[in-house]
Design an enzyme around this catalytic site. Structure first.
Site: not given
Ligand code: GLU
Length: 416
Positions: A58, A103-105
């Site tokens: 994201v 952001a992040k995953g």
């Protein structure tokens, strides 16, 4: 835990928007993520069967620079959690004034149930599925819960193979041998230490005579425990996923770290002086400093009034809910918020990224000096604003972070 972190993250935006009189159009904008990718990750297991895992990446905001944020592997990962974590990365990078976005995953998987080869296949396929939205100019992943330097190496390899050249700047938190930065692994813990020192100084507390409780004994919790122990501070309780150990005279952190680094859990540690406690007992243990360094939503309206500490230093992202925050404020507990307290990790990630792009590497001394400088600057800004406006440190931190994002959006305008 039942609470939806994305709802928490949006509530925090509302609180700060009200406090700073933010344009309602911007408030609406900031509650949305720029893009969210959901991928299926088929993995051939060692026994020949096929498992399909779900993964996410994201981008919340890239208005101030490429996306930045870790990847976590956990059975609790879901899209809303990753969205919340991406939002918190936006604020963290902005507060530290790094030219990066949020952001992040994550992958919904319990990595402890996978063999090393399975973990590698999962990582390589996940990378390949998100490859179009990562890159040194787009979004730079890093380690988070249950991911590490080895996993970053595989991500870098997949990306580099696709490009036909070595691209170390695609991820941070890599081993130093392939473009990682010295000081990156302990950086979050180092930053926590600097923030705790600064907070104690403001409150006139002598750090060495405080009792400290730490939830989480992974990279973040373990490092800060180690630093505090080596400085002669008294860490009276720590916990991991299996539960916690309590000893009011101070635990021997060096021995506990040796034990857990061999793959053992705290529950199986044998020392008759130590009392075994649950994770919820640990949080309400009487102490001076509580460091939640595990997962989000652990301090809620259900347990906040039972906390018996003076300072909370947020090693984890989102450990305190907005309802709990209010209770803690009324109780006079000082909360050093996550986006400030645990910013050391992403700060040294930024240094790693800069070193990779320049292909010129720094000494550890320079890393720690610059880390301390950036974090103390942010701390002073937050502390001053909180004093000036008589607001919590979290609200002050959010005002600074959100203002910078709002300014960037205003300057760039909304496309088209
Ligand atoms: N996962 C860490 C965090 O939540 C580090 C992120 C990074 O280095 O990009 O801040």
């Amino acid at each position: 835990m039942g609470l939806n972190p994305f709802e928490v993250a949006k509530k925090q935006i509302d609180i700060v928007a009200k406090e700073m009189g933010l344009d309602p159009n911007l408030t609406k904008y900031l509650k949305r993520v720029e893009r969210a990718l959901i991928v299926s990750i088929p993995v051939v297991m060692d026994d020949g069967t096929l498992e399909i895992y779900e993964g996410y990446r994201v981008h919340h905001s890239t208005v101030r620079g490429p996306g930045k944020g870790g990847i976590r592997y956990s059975p609790e990962v879901n899209l809303d959690e990753v969205k919340a974590l991406a939002i918190w990365m936006t604020w963290k990078c902005s507060l530290l004034n790094l030219p990066l976005g949020g952001a992040k995953g994550g992958v919904c998987v319990d990595p402890r149930k996978l063999s090393k080869r399975e973990l590698e296949r999962l990582t390589r396929r996940y990378t390949s599925e998100i490859i179009n939205i990562i890159g040194p100019d787009i979004d730079i992943p890093a380690p988070d819960v249950n991911t590490n330097a080895q996993i970053m190496s595989w991500i870098m390899d997949v990306y580099s193979m696709q490009k036909g050249r070595s691209v170390p700047g695609v991820v941070t938190g890599k081993p130093v041998e392939i473009g990682g930065s010295v000081g990156r692994e302990p950086a979050t813990g180092m930053g926590l230490y600097y923030m705790l020192e600064a907070m104690c100084e403001k409150l006139n507390f002598n750090l060495k005579s405080q009792t400290i409780v730490i939830q989480g004994f992974g990279n973040v919790g373990g490092t800060i425990a180690d630093l505090l122990f080596k400085e002669g501070c008294k860490v009276i309780a720590v916990s991991d996923i299996s539960g916690g150990l309590l000893y009011s005279d101070g635990l021997e952190i060096d021995k506990l770290l040796e034990w857990t680094r061999q793959g053992n859990t705290l529950k199986d540690y044998n020392d008759e002086r130590y009392k075994f406690i649950t994770n919820s007992e640990l949080l309400t243990t009487e102490c001076d400093i509580l460091i939640p360094a595990a997962l989000e939503n652990v301090i809620t309206q259900n347990n906040a009034s039972n906390l018996k500490c003076k300072i909370i230093l947020e090693g984890a992202n989102g450990p305190v809910t907005p309802e709990a925050d209010k209770i803690l404020y009324d109780k006079g507990i000082h909360v050093v918020p996550d986006i400030l307290a645990n910013g050391g990790g992403v700060c040294v990630s930024y240094f790693e990224y800069v070193q990779d792009i320049r292909a010129y590497f720094w000494e550890l001394d320079r890393i720690n000096k610059e880390l301390k400088k950036i974090m103390l600057k942010a701390f002073e800004e937050v502390y001053e604003l909180s004093k000036e406006r008589k607001i919590q440190l979290r609200t002050a931190a959010y005002i600074i972070a959100v203002s910078r994002i709002a300014k960037a959006i205003e300057l760039r305008g909304i496309f088209p």
